[in-house]
Design an enzyme around this catalytic site. Structure first.
Site, mmCIF file in Angstrom:
data_model
loop_
_atom_site.group_PDB
_atom_site.id
_atom_site.type_symbol
_atom_site.label_atom_id
_atom_site.label_comp_id
_atom_site.label_asym_id
_atom_site.label_seq_id
_atom_site.Cartn_x
_atom_site.Cartn_y
_atom_site.Cartn_z
ATOM 1 N N LYS C 65 20.654 -16.389 8.827
ATOM 2 C CA LYS C 65 19.736 -15.721 7.904
ATOM 3 C C LYS C 65 19.324 -16.695 6.800
ATOM 4 O O LYS C 65 20.150 -17.461 6.298
ATOM 5 C CB LYS C 65 20.446 -14.487 7.330
ATOM 6 N N SER C 140 18.013 -5.739 5.956
ATOM 7 C CA SER C 140 17.220 -6.911 5.637
ATOM 8 C C SER C 140 17.407 -8.062 6.617
ATOM 9 O O SER C 140 16.581 -8.961 6.663
ATOM 10 C CB SER C 140 17.566 -7.415 4.230
ATOM 11 N N SER C 164 22.482 -3.897 5.672
ATOM 12 C CA SER C 164 21.530 -4.915 6.140
ATOM 13 C C SER C 164 21.934 -5.669 7.399
ATOM 14 O O SER C 164 21.117 -6.421 7.941
ATOM 15 C CB SER C 164 21.254 -5.932 5.029
#
Ligand SMILES: [Mg+2]
Ligand SMILES: [Zn+2]
Lengths: 94, 480, 480
Positions: C65, C140, C164
């Site tokens: 990420k 997310s 997330s």
């Protein structure tokens, strides 16, 4: 529920420029979120301690032993404006 | 004129940079004038993703300070974030302690301590002024070397009542911190910084008036002058029927002026909340034991000991004990030669202090043993006091051995056999008017005869011996 | 789809170690796929495999990420304010995984600063769900989830603050584990909400999750004060049934607000759990319905402070032409942050500001205490608590962007575990159709356990996974 003046004050604390239109929209959106959040006002929380950590660690200390610092070029490499080996900013006194 | 006498009420807020090896929350070595931005890392630059970790020795020093001030050492303390934007604050918040500090309460020399807490120092902002003008805007440059230096903040209760008392108390606090060895406590270099809260109230009243804050008085003298100036400013307002407003001032020592720093409408809202990146400090028995074991003799105890063991007056003992460097010099010199403690104390607090100016003894070439030897030479009459001063000047400038300096410069006290009587006779012949006045009973006139002799002998003649020789030459009977 | 890509990460590790597969070839196959990604899952893809691999993860590449700091590689947390920012250091978990033999394949797209549940808040454009490109992948960690589901990464790192990892895993039909708070170092993770953020794996199956997670934990990280040593090792899951396990089903998180298709899949999975030997009983989490409110005060409050460092001074975007400091700050932050980030900064600043702290932030922290107590009580009677991971299947792009509260409700089932700091895993359990129609889409089943119960969670999830036989390969059929 939240006044425009209050939105402007909070925006200033947070150092966010907001146009008048953005202030209007923010006031409405924040009011919506705060309305949802208001449910916790009904709870009886007398005597309940606050939780700011879920871990029960204490005294996570570091020995006072120096470690290498960044070479100056690395420290400065991402600076938007570098001058005299430092990070230049509009002077706060100006 | 005020109808009632107004009494100043002063509290101090002192920031002390700790003499740890590394910063408060990262492993960067502390900076002492290194080139800008060479003592930084991801943590103290506030880079994305970096996290703070508490320096163990900073906690140790904080506990020592708390012990020295008689504070309650909190069994548990936490760090908060103090949120505000400024270019010298890389994360947009200062990690500081708020409502659960490391030490609470305490007292030093009758002044109550409110709290003692740990925090991190800001970076240095260098204003470029006109030379930095680009597109018409002035620039400043940030150097993060100092950012993150461990600080202890000591807050007193408003228990001080005059500028002089505030200065004296700060000197005692400095001596105490110095003795603890937790800081360089150097006001010019900013390792000791004082802010003052000042208000006035009718004498005898126990309510508090509106206080103002004076920032950044970076010497003992400026603290005294700044507080005095603020007291006068407030007195003038009250005498004129006005009201003091809550404001923050910066004292400019060159002009003696107070400039308001922030206006009220820009009131800060620091949004303190517990620092989620750190865990609580739980003061353990081992931490307390380590701090206790590291506690040295504190200045007030030292003053008592010096008075008792060395027969010094209370005033001399305080002068030495409350100025750690002088006390250390005294004790080291005494270790080299314990024969003349009182004379040694007089030389240190008199002749030496007059010559040091802003320096500390260790910043000169003077060795403690050499000072002891010098005092012994004066005490046994080998050299005169005046010659001793010359030797001291030499020791401060070049160091060395007093006996060698005396021999090399020929500073031994003169005796009769060195022709002193002839020199006296020449002086009397050279100034017959003065001789006549001395003879007719004007004792002060003898100075006019002694002065030239001292010049000729470069201070090697003993004053008492000269007086005896002049009186003898003029046929004046010695009073016994 | 090449047969290399069809291997799970654990299968690929085994194949490399047995010499059947060349790690460089595997890296190149994924690199090509990631480079051709049409979902906007990647914001950066590596040019070549690092020279050395080996280790327990055998060189099987890892998608990371964007918010993890990777030395010399863009780490922007999905924000324009950090566009092109290349940190001078690696996040601890990235360094650990690289040392264990998982080289960096690419950086994945995400909601800006991890604030969002759809990855539509990215400063670099939205990510599309590989099951239906008109829909969101969740957020997310939407880029990581989409990349793993589309087989353009063998596995990926994500972070979970309020759901997330778990919610995008659910919406993309893969496995996502949010570990116990403190189990994985946060050092080098660009912070959203420090007391909640936790890194975890997004993988094709439970075995891969255990393998990757096992290399993320270990001794505590001295650079993260809140990190903990993991007690014991993470085992490769082998459990075949759920015999003797007591599953609690909280009414508060399994009723109102959940789509019928999701609820149906959830009930069917409960039934399957019973056939595997588990007992399934209702359990009470009386404060869970207040979790979202507490979360939407605590997370924005911490975020408002964590994001203060993005001020245009040391790195990242700075608005040009500002002549004074205040304008530089306010324009930089206005232009650099997206709408959702600004909304949360405003909300968090408000919640911490003078006069509101007690009513909002302080109160939310007390609710957090009650929620943690609810779980502790529940775990006295139950081994695991199970809920749907998300209240809905993947929703169409743009369908919730106008209504912040509707978007926040996505986290309804995942936020309570985050507040309590307990581990939870989401596994795909079925396909279901949204109420408004459309293709069958994955549904996530969430299992939560007490702190450090990851082995138990992974074991139970493994047994369920085998019995469910969910086939996620269809997501990769539309090409990368
Ligand atoms: Mg302070
Ligand atoms: Zn540093």
């Amino acid at each position: 529920m939240i006044e425009r003046e209050e939105v402007r004050h909070v925006a200033r604390l947070a150092r966010l420029a907001l146009s008048d239109a953005e202030v209007d929209r923010m006031a409405i959106e924040l009011a919506g979120v705060l309305e949802h959040i208001a449910t916790i006002e009904q709870l009886d929380l007398e005597g309940v301690p606050p939780t700011s950590h879920v871990v029960s660690v204490e005294n996570a200390l570091r020995p006072d032993v120096p470690r290498p610092s960044l070479p100056r070029e690395r420290a400065l490499e991402s600076g938007p404006q570098v001058l005299d080996d430092g990070f230049a900013v509009p002077s706060p006194q100006a | 004129m005020s109808a009632v006498e107004l009494e100043p009420v002063i509290g101090l807020e002192i920031h002390v940079q700790l003499a740890t090896a590394t910063k408060m929350f990262c492993g960067c070595a502390l900076s002492f004038g290194e080139p800008p931005n060479t003592r930084t890392c991801a943590v103290c630059l506030g880079l994305p993703g970096a996290l703070p970790v508490v320096n163990e020795r900073a906690i140790h020093y904080g506990l020592m300070i708390g012990m020295a001030l008689g504070s309650q050492l909190a069994p548990r303390s936490i760090f908060h974030r103090k949120n505000y934007f400024y270019p010298d604050l890389p994360k947009g918040y200062q990690i500081s302690q708020y409502d659960e500090p490391l030490c609470v309460g305490g007292e030093l020399a009758g002044v109550r301590i409110h709290r003692v807490h740990l925090e991190e120092d800001a970076a240095k902002l260098i204003h470029l002024g006109a030379s930095g003008r680009i597109h018409g805007s002035e620039l400043s440059v940030v150097d993060f070397n100092r950012g993150g230096t461990p600080l202890v903040e000591i807050v007193t209760e408003p228990d001080l009542h005059s500028p002089a008392q505030a200065r004296e108390w700060l000197e005692l606090l400095r001596a105490t911190l110095r003795a603890l060895g937790v800081s360089d406590v150097n006001m010019d270099e900013g390792s000791l910084r004082a802010d003052a809260n000042v208000s006035l109230r009718p004498a005898g009243s126990d309510t508090l008036g509106t206080k103002t804050e004076l920032k950044n008085m970076n010497s003992f003298r400026y603290l005294e002058r700044g507080v005095a100036a603020e007291i006068e400013r407030q007195r003038a307002i009250i005498d004129g029927g006005g009201e003091v407003e809550q404001e923050t001032f910066h004292f400019d020592p060159s002009s003696g002026a107070l400039t308001a720093l922030r206006s009220k409408e820009d009131a800060q809202d620091y949004r303190y909340f517990p620092e989620p990146d750190l865990v609580p400090i739980a003061t353990t028995e081992a931490m307390l034991a380590a701090a206790r074991a590291a506690m040295p003799e504190l200045p007030s105890a030292r003053a008592q000991r010096l008075a008792r063991e060395c027969g010094l007056s209370a005033e001399r003992a305080h002068q030495l004990a409350f100025h750690v460097e002088l006390g250390d010099l005294f004790e080291r010199a005494l270790a080299a030669d314990p024969a003349h403690p009182r004379r040694l104390a007089d030389w240190i607090t008199g002749e030496l202090v007059a010559r040091l100016g802003e320096r500390e003894p260790v910043q000169t070439r003077l060795e403690p043993a050499a000072l002891a030897a010098l005092v012994a030479l004066v005490a046994d009459g080998t050299i005169t006091t005046a010659a001793g001063r010359e030797v001291l000047d030499a020791l401060l400038a070049e160091g060395g051995d007093p006996a060698a300096i005396v021999a090399e410069r020929g500073l031994q006290a003169l005796a009769d056999e060195d022709g002193l009587a002839e020199i006296v006779a020449r002086a009397i012949a050279a100034d017959p008017d003065a001789a006549e006045q001395v003879r007719s009973g004007n004792a002060k006139a003898i100075g006019a005869l002694i002065g030239p002799i001292m010049r000729e002998t470069r201070g090697r003649a003993d004053g008492g011996e000269l007086t005896r020789l002049i009186h003898a030459a003029l046929g004046i009977a010695e009073e016994r | 789809m090449s047969s290399l890509i069809a291997l799970s990460a654990a299968q690929a590790v085994a194949a490399v170690r047995s010499g059947e597969l060349d790690a460089a070839e595997l890296f190149e196959a994924y690199r090509a796929r990631a480079g051709a990604d049409e979902l906007n899952a990647y914001v950066w893809v590596a040019e070549r495999a690092p020279a050395t691999a080996g280790g327990p993860l055998a060189g099987v590449p890892l998608a990371v990420k964007d918010l993890f700091c990777t030395e010399g590689v863009p780490s922007q947390s999905g924000s324009r304010i950090l566009e092109g920012y290349r940190p001078p250091y690696d996040a601890t978990v990235v360094a650990r995984l690289a040392a264990a033999g998982a080289p960096l394949l690419g950086k994945t797209n995400q909601d800006e600063f991890a604030m969002g549940s759809s990855t539509e808040n990215s400063g670099f454009g939205p990510v599309r769900n590989p099951w239906d490109r008109t829909r969101v992948p969740g957020g997310s960690s939407g880029g990581s989830a989409a990349a793993v589901a589309a087989r353009s990464a063998p596995w990926a790192l994500g972070t979970d603050t309020g759901g997330s990892i778990r919610q995008p895993a659910a919406l993309c039909g893969i496995v996502g584990l949010k570990p116990t708070y403190g189990a994985v170092s946060r050092y080098g993770m660009i912070a959203f909400a420090s007391s909640l953020d936790q890194a975890g794996p997004l993988t094709r199956d439970v075995t891969d999750a255990a393998l990757l997670f096992g290399q993320m934990v270990g001794p505590r990280d001295p650079c993260d004060s809140t990190s903990l040593e993991y007690p014991g090792a993470i085992e490769r899951p082998t459990r075949e049934d759920l015999a003797g396990l007591r599953l609690g089903v909280p009414a508060e998180l399994t009723g109102e607000g959940i789509e019928p298709g999701v609820l149906e899949a959830f009930e069917a999975t409960l039934e399957l759990a019973r056939t595997l030997g588990a007992s399934v009983e209702p359990c009470a989490l009386p404060h869970a319905r207040h979790a979202l409110a507490a979360y939407y005060l605590i997370a924005p409050a911490e975020a408002s402070s964590n994001l203060a460092r993005f001020d245009g001074v040391r790195y990242g975007y700075r608005a040009s032409g500002a002549e004074d400091l205040l304008t530089m700050y306010t324009r930089t932050r206005h232009d650099g942050f997206g709408a959702e980030v600004k909304r949360r900064i405003m909300l968090g600043t408000y919640a911490l500001s003078s006069g509101y702290y007690d009513a909002y932030y302080g109160r939310a922290q007390r609710v957090r205490t009650k929620i943690a107590e609810d779980f502790a009580t529940a775990f006295e009677r139950f081994d695991l608590i199970v809920t749907p991971t998300a209240p809905s299947v993947a929703f169409p792009l743009g369908s919730k962007t106008a209504d912040p509260v509707a978007m926040y409700l996505n986290d309804f089932c995942t936020v309570p575990m985050s507040l309590a700091g307990i581990p939870a895993i989401s596994i795909p359990c079925a396909l279901a159709t949204a109420p408004e129609g459309g293709p069958p889409l994955p549904v996530g089943f969430q299992l939560a356990g007490p702190p450090f119960s990851e082995n138990l969670l992974l074991g139970a999830a493994f047994a369920l996974e085998r019995a469910l036989g969910f086939d996620g390969s269809r997501a990769a059929e539309g090409g990368p």
